[in-house]
Scaffold this motif. Structure first.
Motif, PDB file in Angstrom:
ATOM      1  N   LYS A  17     -26.190  31.137  37.086  1.00  0.00           N
ATOM      2  CA  LYS A  17     -26.336  29.830  37.726  1.00  0.00           C
ATOM      3  C   LYS A  17     -27.060  28.873  36.794  1.00  0.00           C
ATOM      4  O   LYS A  17     -28.004  29.252  36.102  1.00  0.00           O
ATOM      5  CB  LYS A  17     -27.129  29.958  39.031  1.00  0.00           C
ATOM      6  N   LYS A  18     -26.603  27.624  36.779  1.00  0.00           N
ATOM      7  CA  LYS A  18     -27.262  26.582  36.007  1.00  0.00           C
ATOM      8  C   LYS A  18     -26.958  25.231  36.621  1.00  0.00           C
ATOM      9  O   LYS A  18     -25.799  24.907  36.894  1.00  0.00           O
ATOM     10  CB  LYS A  18     -26.801  26.598  34.552  1.00  0.00           C
ATOM     11  N   SER A  19     -28.007  24.448  36.860  1.00  0.00           N
ATOM     12  CA  SER A  19     -27.842  23.104  37.402  1.00  0.00           C
ATOM     13  C   SER A  19     -28.507  22.091  36.494  1.00  0.00           C
ATOM     14  O   SER A  19     -29.520  22.382  35.836  1.00  0.00           O
ATOM     15  CB  SER A  19     -28.455  23.001  38.806  1.00  0.00           C
ATOM     16  N   ASP A  63     -30.645  29.244  35.256  1.00  0.00           N
ATOM     17  CA  ASP A  63     -31.568  29.201  36.387  1.00  0.00           C
ATOM     18  C   ASP A  63     -31.659  30.568  37.053  1.00  0.00           C
ATOM     19  O   ASP A  63     -32.685  30.922  37.639  1.00  0.00           O
ATOM     20  CB  ASP A  63     -31.103  28.164  37.415  1.00  0.00           C
TER      21      ASP A  63
END
Length: 318
Positions: A17-19, A63
């Motif tokens: 996950k990466k935002s 993340d």
């Protein structure tokens, strides 16, 4: 020549996950790349491919999630693991004032290597075809040759895994053919992870495909697997005795995913290729709309129809 070994993984990613602020670039992505295979990371622009690659190469932290390269935790391992990876980024940063020779010699030293510099430089110069521009400054080289320099930098330390981010982006047709041939030859010797949004490139080079859309993995498998099935569904060519609008309405009732159309049609006939669990729902919808099914034929899929169908199904217009 290396043969893909699905039992040994060069790359294993889980729950990535990466935002960026409110934008979710990756939403729990899982995928694998076996040793000895060319794995294509496919998706439209903005799908999250480059973000994932930057995490794999250690230039960006996720993340959440895990990344393992050759069984080792890439997020916690040191330089020894990174030395097993070569990376050609999409923008291919080069110093324009340096010669090709100086650039590759610097790349060798930047990898922390000592000794045998010129033999390593000569090896990659020959392998990617840089002999004609070896003494030239980077700024004097065509974009095709600059891309070869970037590829040579990625190979200078003889890595086991080579990651190429959009390697043919911005090249003219002849340069595209030449770079693809280099990648094809590279795939015979090393494990390659290739990101692209160009479908013919995947079909020409890849053993396996990972399709991303809006930060999510949509499908993963060999070319044969991903073009023949989607979650148990099958492709059908459907032809009815009606107009294009009649066909659209009937398919909407059947609740199937339309992949492609454009077959010869008239006011009396219309055709499309769809993804469906089987033919029953199509048959029942045709009866409901008082249409005669002139053709309901299973067919093998293409990567283009799969890509279009899966991304359109998620609401993306390409």
């Amino acid at each position: 020549m290396m043969s893909p070994d699905s039992s040994v993984l060069a790359v294993k990613v889980q729950g990535l996950k990466k935002s960026y602020g409110s934008i979710a670039a990756l939403q729990g992505v899982d995928f694998e790349a076996p040793v000895g295979a060319v794995t294509a990371f496919l998706g439209p622009n903005g799908a999250g491919k480059t973000t994932a690659i930057r995490i794999l190469t250690g230039s960006l932290l996720p993340d959440a999630g895990s990344v393992h390269l050759f069984g080792a935790d890439a997020l916690r391992s040191g330089q020894d693991l990174k030395k097993r990876v070569g990376y050609l980024p999409e923008n291919n940063p080069l110093w324009p004032e340096m010669t090709v020779e100086e650039t590759l010699a610097f790349a060798w030293s930047a990898q922390g290597r000592v000794g045998h510099k010129m033999s390593a430089v000569e090896r990659v110069v020959v392998s990617v075809g840089l002999e004609p521009v070896f003494r030239r400054r980077i700024q004097e080289c065509s974009k095709g040759f600059r891309q070869r320099v970037g590829l040579a930098q990625a190979l200078i330390h003889d890595p086991e895994l080579v990651i190429l981010d959009e390697p043919t982006n911005g090249l003219d047709p002849l340069q595209v053919i030449q770079i693809r041939e280099l990648v094809r030859e590279l795939g015979r010797q090393k494990t390659v992870l290739l990101t692209t949004h160009v479908l013919p490139e995947v079909e020409a080079l890849a053993d396996r495909v990972v399709l991303l859309h809006e930060g999510k993995k949509v499908v993963e498998g060999t070319l044969a697997e991903v073009t023949s099935v989607k979650a148990g569904q099958q492709q059908f060519k459907v032809t009815v005795n009606g107009s294009e609008e009649d066909l659209k309405s009937m398919l909407a009732t059947a609740g199937v995913t339309r992949l492609e159309s454009g077959f010869p049609s008239s006011s009396a006939q219309a055709s499309a290729v769809v993804l469906a669990d089987g033919g029953q729902e199509i048959f029942e919808a045709a009866v409901k709309h008082d249409l005669v099914l002139l053709e309901l034929a299973p067919r093998s899929g293409t990567l283009e129809s799969l890509f279009y169908g899966l991304t359109q199904a998620e609401g993306l217009h390409v």
